[in-house]
Design an enzyme around this catalytic site. Structure first.
Site, PDB file in Angstrom:
ATOM      1  N   LEU A   1       0.831  -1.196   0.000  1.00  0.00           N
ATOM      2  CA  LEU A   1       0.000   0.000   0.000  1.00  0.00           C
ATOM      3  C   LEU A   1       0.868   1.249   0.000  1.00  0.00           C
ATOM      4  O   LEU A   1       1.854   1.340   0.740  1.00  0.00           O
ATOM      5  CB  LEU A   1      -0.911   0.009   1.228  1.00  0.00           C
ATOM      6  CG  LEU A   1      -1.807  -1.226   1.399  1.00  0.00           C
ATOM      7  CD1 LEU A   1      -2.661  -1.097   2.646  1.00  0.00           C
ATOM      8  CD2 LEU A   1      -2.684  -1.429   0.167  1.00  0.00           C
ATOM      9  N   CYS A   2       0.474   2.195  -0.834  1.00  0.00           N
ATOM     10  CA  CYS A   2       1.201   3.456  -0.926  1.00  0.00           C
ATOM     11  C   CYS A   2       0.586   4.456   0.044  1.00  0.00           C
ATOM     12  O   CYS A   2      -0.432   5.091  -0.241  1.00  0.00           O
ATOM     13  CB  CYS A   2       1.133   3.989  -2.359  1.00  0.00           C
ATOM     14  SG  CYS A   2       2.005   5.549  -2.591  1.00  0.00           S
TER      15      CYS A   2
END
Length: 242
Positions: free
Chosen positions: A86-87
């Site tokens: 996840l960014c």
């Protein structure tokens, strides 16, 4: 392998997470690798994730706390893609925005906060609130029956999930049985409470054993007598009116 500083820092954070976990969050490292953590987020009330159970991982670099971890969510949820990095501002996508004072509790609290928004980023997905609720309803069963690592890291949660699933199944079975028998058992009425002679004779016939032919014949003749009497009475009434 964790550096000495990373090991010391993560050991301290594990103690803090055990003694004072953030709301809706539990987390623990693997016994054989302190750099790999598993977390469980419980969906907060008044959100599409309410009562959901979301399992994921934090994988820390060996130079933690100077660089951030990779963050993933493993349980299907409708918000993040499964087992995908996840960014986020506190993930390994953005080491430039990372603050070494942040901790496991800070990271997971931020993840939960981001989860309940509609902001998009790498690793997120779009779905309706209805879809998210469906995932939430199935999340405990998924973790307890399809995730061996969840059961290994969180055995108490896994056991509680199994009990909850069994209880839900029992309630469903009881509901099905009730639906199959929608009518209450008819109340038994004694012969003395029946005023109509014809109805009383019918009740007597129903109470007699099937093999008692003599009594049945006698009652049959009595019933015929009553019917003929009623017919005669009706004829007499009609004749009187004429």
């Amino acid at each position: 392998m964790a550096s000495r500083q990373a090991y010391k820092r993560l050991s301290k954070e594990y103690k803090m997470m055990t003694e004072n976990p953030p709301p809706y969050i539990v987390a623990a490292p693997k016994e054989d690798n302190i750099l790999v953590w598993h977390y469980v987020i419980t969906g907060p009330p008044e959100t599409p994730y309410e009562d959901g159970q979301y399992h994921g991982t934090l994988v820390f670099p060996n130079d933690y706390p100077f660089n951030p971890p990779a963050i993933r969510m493993l349980t299907p949820n409708g918000r993040f893609r499964e087992n995908t990095r996840l960014c986020l501002s506190m993930s390994d996508y953005h080491p430039d925005t990372w603050n070494p004072s942040w901790s496991v509790a800070t990271i997971l609290t931020g993840l939960l906060s981001f989860m309940t928004t509609d902001e998009s980023s790498i690793g997120t997905m779009e779905s309706t609130d209805s879809t998210k609720r469906k995932y939430a309803a199935k999340s405990k069963e998924h973790n307890a029956t399809r995730s061996p690592i969840f059961c290994q890291i969180f055995p108490e949660l896994a056991e509680q999930n199994r009990r909850d699933i069994e209880e839900a199944k029992k309630r469903k079975d009881e509901t099905v049985v009730e639906d199959e028998h929608p009518f209450k058992q008819e109340q038994v009425v004694s012969l003395e409470e029946i005023n109509d002679p014809e109805d009383r004779i019918r009740a007597q016939m129903l109470q007699q054993p099937a093999g008692n032919g003599t009594t049945s014949n006698s009652i049959g003749r009595s019933l015929l007598f009553v019917l003929f009497s009623l017919a005669a009475l009706l004829v007499a009434v009609c004749y009187t009116r004429v």
